[in-house]
Structure formats: C-alpha cells, structure tokens
Design a protein around this motif. Structure first.
Motif, mmCIF file in Angstrom:
data_model
loop_
_atom_site.group_PDB
_atom_site.id
_atom_site.type_symbol
_atom_site.label_atom_id
_atom_site.label_comp_id
_atom_site.label_asym_id
_atom_site.label_seq_id
_atom_site.Cartn_x
_atom_site.Cartn_y
_atom_site.Cartn_z
ATOM 1 N N GLN A 147 0.840 -1.212 0.000
ATOM 2 C CA GLN A 147 0.000 0.000 0.000
ATOM 3 C C GLN A 147 0.875 1.264 0.000
ATOM 4 O O GLN A 147 0.621 2.198 -0.761
ATOM 5 C CB GLN A 147 -0.934 -0.009 1.210
ATOM 6 N N ASP A 148 1.890 1.269 0.854
ATOM 7 C CA ASP A 148 2.796 2.424 0.911
ATOM 8 C C ASP A 148 3.567 2.591 -0.395
ATOM 9 O O ASP A 148 3.749 3.711 -0.884
ATOM 10 C CB ASP A 148 3.781 2.280 2.078
ATOM 11 N N PHE A 149 4.017 1.479 -0.958
ATOM 12 C CA PHE A 149 4.772 1.523 -2.205
ATOM 13 C C PHE A 149 3.885 2.018 -3.346
ATOM 14 O O PHE A 149 4.312 2.838 -4.166
ATOM 15 C CB PHE A 149 5.343 0.138 -2.521
ATOM 16 N N SER A 150 2.653 1.561 -3.388
ATOM 17 C CA SER A 150 1.694 2.011 -4.402
ATOM 18 C C SER A 150 1.506 3.523 -4.321
ATOM 19 O O SER A 150 1.562 4.224 -5.343
ATOM 20 C CB SER A 150 0.349 1.293 -4.210
ATOM 21 N N LYS A 151 1.300 4.030 -3.123
ATOM 22 C CA LYS A 151 1.122 5.480 -2.941
ATOM 23 C C LYS A 151 2.366 6.244 -3.402
ATOM 24 O O LYS A 151 2.265 7.295 -4.042
ATOM 25 C CB LYS A 151 0.841 5.808 -1.470
ATOM 26 N N LYS A 152 3.522 5.713 -3.059
ATOM 27 C CA LYS A 152 4.781 6.357 -3.428
ATOM 28 C C LYS A 152 4.931 6.421 -4.950
ATOM 29 O O LYS A 152 5.307 7.466 -5.500
ATOM 30 C CB LYS A 152 5.934 5.568 -2.813
ATOM 31 N N LEU A 153 4.631 5.316 -5.637
ATOM 32 C CA LEU A 153 4.756 5.299 -7.089
ATOM 33 C C LEU A 153 3.740 6.226 -7.746
ATOM 34 O O LEU A 153 4.068 6.952 -8.688
ATOM 35 C CB LEU A 153 4.614 3.881 -7.644
ATOM 36 N N PHE A 158 3.686 7.273 -11.575
ATOM 37 C CA PHE A 158 3.447 5.962 -12.185
ATOM 38 C C PHE A 158 1.944 5.707 -12.315
ATOM 39 O O PHE A 158 1.151 6.227 -11.534
ATOM 40 C CB PHE A 158 4.068 4.851 -11.322
ATOM 41 N N LYS A 159 1.594 4.861 -13.275
ATOM 42 C CA LYS A 159 0.199 4.494 -13.520
ATOM 43 C C LYS A 159 0.031 2.981 -13.409
ATOM 44 O O LYS A 159 0.966 2.219 -13.640
ATOM 45 C CB LYS A 159 -0.234 4.922 -14.926
ATOM 46 N N PHE A 160 -1.185 2.576 -13.054
ATOM 47 C CA PHE A 160 -1.572 1.165 -12.979
ATOM 48 C C PHE A 160 -0.732 0.432 -11.940
ATOM 49 O O PHE A 160 -0.265 -0.681 -12.166
ATOM 50 C CB PHE A 160 -1.456 0.484 -14.347
ATOM 51 N N VAL A 161 -0.533 1.069 -10.793
ATOM 52 C CA VAL A 161 0.328 0.516 -9.743
ATOM 53 C C VAL A 161 -0.437 0.432 -8.418
ATOM 54 O O VAL A 161 0.060 0.872 -7.383
ATOM 55 C CB VAL A 161 1.640 1.338 -9.589
ATOM 56 N N GLY A 162 -1.625 -0.160 -8.465
ATOM 57 C CA GLY A 162 -2.406 -0.325 -7.249
ATOM 58 C C GLY A 162 -1.729 -1.264 -6.267
ATOM 59 O O GLY A 162 -0.775 -1.974 -6.615
ATOM 60 N N PRO A 163 -2.194 -1.286 -5.018
ATOM 61 C CA PRO A 163 -1.526 -2.077 -3.980
ATOM 62 C C PRO A 163 -1.520 -3.582 -4.233
ATOM 63 O O PRO A 163 -0.563 -4.258 -3.847
ATOM 64 C CB PRO A 163 -2.283 -1.728 -2.700
ATOM 65 N N VAL A 164 -2.528 -4.125 -4.891
ATOM 66 C CA VAL A 164 -2.529 -5.567 -5.173
ATOM 67 C C VAL A 164 -1.478 -5.888 -6.237
ATOM 68 O O VAL A 164 -0.703 -6.842 -6.093
ATOM 69 C CB VAL A 164 -3.939 -6.055 -5.602
ATOM 70 N N THR A 165 -1.430 -5.070 -7.269
ATOM 71 C CA THR A 165 -0.409 -5.256 -8.308
ATOM 72 C C THR A 165 0.980 -5.063 -7.717
ATOM 73 O O THR A 165 1.916 -5.817 -8.030
ATOM 74 C CB THR A 165 -0.648 -4.283 -9.480
#
Length: 186
Positions: A147-153, A158-165
């Motif tokens: 989740q944190d990494f997704s928010k950071k990206l 970045f696009k299409f980088v949700g927390p599950v992906t």
C-alpha cells in the motif's frame, strides 16, 4: 522431490510456472531494466492469470524493445497503434499507455539522479522482508508495504500501480520473500 509454493506444487516439473517459481520468483532484483520488465508484466497481469503473461513474455519483450526504458519512453501514437494491433501481447490501451508513462517516469527519475532500483528498495532499506503463509493460511493480496509503495509510485507519476499489483511486484522482485513457509525455495 522439492516442496514448492502451493500455486505451483501440483504442476509438472517442466511447466513454465514451475521454472518461473524456481528460477525467478522472489530473487532480489536490482537491475533497472529487469525491474521495469517485471513492473510491466505485473501491470499487464492485473485481472488475468500469471500463466497468460508468462506465455506471452517473449512477445512482450519484442513489443517493448526488450524493456529498454529509454526506448519505451519515446514510444508515440504510432507505437501505441502497433502495440494495440499486436496479437502476441495483451492489447489493453490503458495498460499500454501506463507502460509508456512508467518508462517516462523511470527515465525522469534517472535524469534527476534516482534509479528505479533505489526507489523500489528504499522502503525496506535494501533488505528483503519476510512474509508468506503456511499451508492452511490465505495469502494476503496486499499489505502495508504494498500500500505504501503504491502510494509512493502514484505520487511519482506511475500508472496502474495499485496495492494488489504492487504486492505481486514486490514479491516477484524479492523485496518481499513470499514463498510459502514450507517451500524449499524460501
């Protein structure tokens, strides 16, 4: 006989998924081009099976200039049309646009002195974090790190980088060791 993660333990030894599990999954990756490749494959996998993506991996490599960030960052409307017509890959406009966008973001980061590898590994101070589940446990689709990494990206553009992906990506590149607790490859 080797004990593997439950997502491959019933597959034949010569299966593509088994080779991926044994040779790549969870191995720490610090190479920017390889990280871009795995990011791209993970975003194309979203909503599909990993097997589908692995079966098309060579086609993705050819279509996206062997995941050369500098080349993909220059892709234009003509390249987008070429990719949308390429039956060898997953032809999804949003995912194609996200890949081109992500290459541009990675290139811009590099030009500002930050490598994509630095960005990927900084939340764990360059260390692999141990996660994973036992045989009877459900593997979480995301965690606080993804989740944190997704928010950071997303903040970086970045696009299409949700927390599950991103959970799948972090596991694939070895930031998280997500092999099952009883897996011999853990």
């Amino acid at each position: 006989m080797k004990t593997r993660c439950r997502w491959v333990h019933d597959l034949p030894e010569d299966d593509l998924m088994v080779a991926y599990h044994d040779q790549e999954f969870g191995q720490p990756v610090h190479n920017n081009q390889k990280l871009f490749e795995l990011l791209t494959l993970e975003l194309f996998q979203s909503g599909l099976s990993w097997r589908t993506v692995l079966n098309k991996r060579a086609n993705f490599q050819a279509a996206f200039a062997d995941f050369d960030v500098d080349q993909v960052a220059t892709f234009d409307d003509q390249d987008r049309d070429r990719l949308l017509a390429d039956a060898g890959i997953i032809r999804n406009r949003m995912k194609i646009d996200a890949t081109i966008n992500n290459a541009k973001v990675i290139k811009a980061l590099a030009e500002s002195g930050t490598s994509f590898a630095d960005l990927v590994w900084e939340l764990t101070d360059g260390e692999t974090v141990t996660v994973g589940a036992g045989p009877a446990e459900k593997v979480p689709a995301q965690n606080q790190l993804s989740q944190d990494f997704s928010k950071k990206l997303k903040k970086a553009g970045f696009k299409f980088v949700g927390p599950v992906t991103m959970e799948s990506f972090l596991e694939a590149v070895g930031v998280q060791n997500a092999h099952d607790l009883d897996c011999d490859f853990r």
